[in-house]
Write a protein that holds these residues in place. Structure first.
Motif, mmCIF file in Angstrom:
data_model
loop_
_atom_site.group_PDB
_atom_site.id
_atom_site.type_symbol
_atom_site.label_atom_id
_atom_site.label_comp_id
_atom_site.label_asym_id
_atom_site.label_seq_id
_atom_site.Cartn_x
_atom_site.Cartn_y
_atom_site.Cartn_z
ATOM 1 N N ARG A 158 0.865 -1.188 0.000
ATOM 2 C CA ARG A 158 0.000 0.000 0.000
ATOM 3 C C ARG A 158 0.891 1.225 0.000
ATOM 4 N N GLU A 159 0.494 2.201 -0.793
ATOM 5 C CA GLU A 159 1.323 3.393 -0.923
ATOM 6 C C GLU A 159 1.531 4.115 0.400
ATOM 7 N N GLU A 160 0.560 4.002 1.319
ATOM 8 C CA GLU A 160 0.676 4.727 2.590
ATOM 9 C C GLU A 160 1.530 3.982 3.613
ATOM 10 N N SER A 161 2.001 2.795 3.286
ATOM 11 C CA SER A 161 2.835 2.024 4.203
ATOM 12 C C SER A 161 4.193 2.693 4.387
ATOM 13 N N ILE A 162 4.749 2.509 5.570
ATOM 14 C CA ILE A 162 6.092 2.995 5.869
ATOM 15 C C ILE A 162 6.911 1.788 6.297
ATOM 16 N N ILE A 163 8.104 1.675 5.761
ATOM 17 C CA ILE A 163 8.996 0.576 6.094
ATOM 18 C C ILE A 163 10.138 1.141 6.920
ATOM 19 N N LYS A 164 10.371 0.548 8.092
ATOM 20 C CA LYS A 164 11.407 1.021 9.004
ATOM 21 C C LYS A 164 12.671 0.198 8.810
ATOM 22 N N VAL A 165 13.786 0.893 8.627
ATOM 23 C CA VAL A 165 15.080 0.253 8.394
ATOM 24 C C VAL A 165 15.978 0.500 9.595
ATOM 25 N N SER A 166 16.726 -0.517 9.994
ATOM 26 C CA SER A 166 17.719 -0.326 11.059
ATOM 27 C C SER A 166 19.041 -0.945 10.617
ATOM 28 N N VAL A 167 20.119 -0.240 10.950
ATOM 29 C CA VAL A 167 21.468 -0.682 10.612
ATOM 30 C C VAL A 167 22.332 -0.485 11.856
ATOM 31 N N ASP A 168 23.041 -1.530 12.274
ATOM 32 C CA ASP A 168 23.954 -1.450 13.419
ATOM 33 C C ASP A 168 25.314 -1.975 12.979
ATOM 34 N N TRP A 169 26.368 -1.218 13.247
ATOM 35 C CA TRP A 169 27.716 -1.644 12.877
ATOM 36 C C TRP A 169 28.715 -1.126 13.886
ATOM 37 N N ASP A 170 29.483 -2.024 14.447
ATOM 38 C CA ASP A 170 30.579 -1.701 15.368
ATOM 39 C C ASP A 170 30.225 -0.606 16.375
ATOM 40 N N GLY A 171 29.108 -0.752 17.058
ATOM 41 C CA GLY A 171 28.707 0.197 18.086
ATOM 42 C C GLY A 171 27.963 1.418 17.585
ATOM 43 N N GLN A 172 27.800 1.563 16.287
ATOM 44 C CA GLN A 172 27.033 2.669 15.727
ATOM 45 C C GLN A 172 25.664 2.143 15.288
ATOM 46 N N SER A 173 24.700 3.054 15.209
ATOM 47 C CA SER A 173 23.351 2.645 14.834
ATOM 48 C C SER A 173 22.692 3.747 14.019
ATOM 49 N N GLU A 174 21.893 3.341 13.058
ATOM 50 C CA GLU A 174 21.135 4.307 12.261
ATOM 51 C C GLU A 174 19.780 3.706 11.942
ATOM 52 N N LYS A 175 18.748 4.531 12.058
ATOM 53 C CA LYS A 175 17.388 4.117 11.720
ATOM 54 C C LYS A 175 16.781 5.164 10.792
ATOM 55 N N PHE A 176 16.051 4.703 9.783
ATOM 56 C CA PHE A 176 15.355 5.618 8.884
ATOM 57 C C PHE A 176 14.168 4.901 8.276
ATOM 58 N N GLU A 177 13.331 5.663 7.585
ATOM 59 C CA GLU A 177 12.109 5.111 7.020
ATOM 60 C C GLU A 177 12.141 5.163 5.503
ATOM 61 N N LEU A 178 11.502 4.173 4.900
ATOM 62 C CA LEU A 178 11.324 4.152 3.464
ATOM 63 C C LEU A 178 9.867 4.496 3.176
ATOM 64 N N LEU A 179 9.673 5.402 2.248
ATOM 65 C CA LEU A 179 8.320 5.795 1.840
ATOM 66 C C LEU A 179 8.098 5.371 0.401
ATOM 67 N N ALA A 180 6.843 5.136 0.063
ATOM 68 C CA ALA A 180 6.511 4.767 -1.317
ATOM 69 C C ALA A 180 6.980 5.853 -2.251
ATOM 70 N N ASP A 181 7.632 5.464 -3.343
ATOM 71 C CA ASP A 181 8.089 6.438 -4.321
ATOM 72 C C ASP A 181 6.889 7.228 -4.809
ATOM 73 N N GLY A 182 7.056 8.547 -4.824
ATOM 74 C CA GLY A 182 5.949 9.429 -5.159
ATOM 75 C C GLY A 182 5.281 10.008 -3.919
ATOM 76 N N ASN A 183 5.577 9.445 -2.723
ATOM 77 C CA ASN A 183 4.995 9.927 -1.474
ATOM 78 C C ASN A 183 6.040 10.565 -0.572
ATOM 79 N N GLU A 184 7.154 11.001 -1.147
ATOM 80 C CA GLU A 184 8.194 11.610 -0.336
ATOM 81 C C GLU A 184 7.694 12.926 0.272
ATOM 82 N N PRO A 185 8.180 13.254 1.483
ATOM 83 C CA PRO A 185 7.769 14.517 2.088
ATOM 84 C C PRO A 185 8.212 15.704 1.220
ATOM 85 N N LYS A 186 7.405 16.735 1.194
ATOM 86 C CA LYS A 186 7.710 17.937 0.394
ATOM 87 C C LYS A 186 8.738 18.791 1.143
#
Length: 123
Positions: A95-123
């Motif tokens: 569904r276009e309104e779905s948000i996918i959450k990504v997490s990446v952890d490496w050697d004590g560092q961490s990053e999280k971000f979201e994927l949005l449906a192409d065409g639904n990026e924030p303005k």
């Protein structure tokens, strides 16, 4: 239907695509309902120099989507080709309104971000 989601954080970016299909289920010679299914592909990319990946000792990445998720942990050095997850599901995301959450952890560092449906990026 094929849905594509993308997004990025400070060090990483990712693309998730999912293809949904519906196959008719027959009863007494008639299609009584449609069974949804899906296949997905998740690709993580490093935004820095690829040589930096060789220095990583422990690495975990993954995603959470509606109805399913996946993650993988590996020991370094990390190769770009290994930053991919694929699988199948019961067709719940898509569904276009779905948000996918990504997490990446490496050697004590961490990053999280979201994927949005192409065409639904924030303005």
């Amino acid at each position: 239907h094929t849905y594509t989601f993308s997004g990025e954080g400070e060090h990483w970016s990712a693309i998730y695509s999912e293809t949904l299909t519906e196959k008719p289920v027959h009863s007494e010679g008639k299609a009584t309902y449609y069974q949804p299914s899906s296949e997905y592909a998740f690709q993580l990319a490093y935004k820095g120099k690829s040589g930096d990946l060789k220095k990583i000792k422990k690495f975990t990445f993954g995603f959470d989507a509606v109805g399913h998720g996946s993650s993988q942990t590996m020991e370094g050095p990390i190769r770009l080709e290994s930053l991919r997850l694929q699988g199948s599901g019961d067709g719940l995301v898509g569904r276009e309104e779905s948000i996918i959450k990504v997490s990446v952890d490496w050697d004590g560092q961490s990053e999280k971000f979201e994927l949005l449906a192409d065409g639904n990026e924030p303005k």
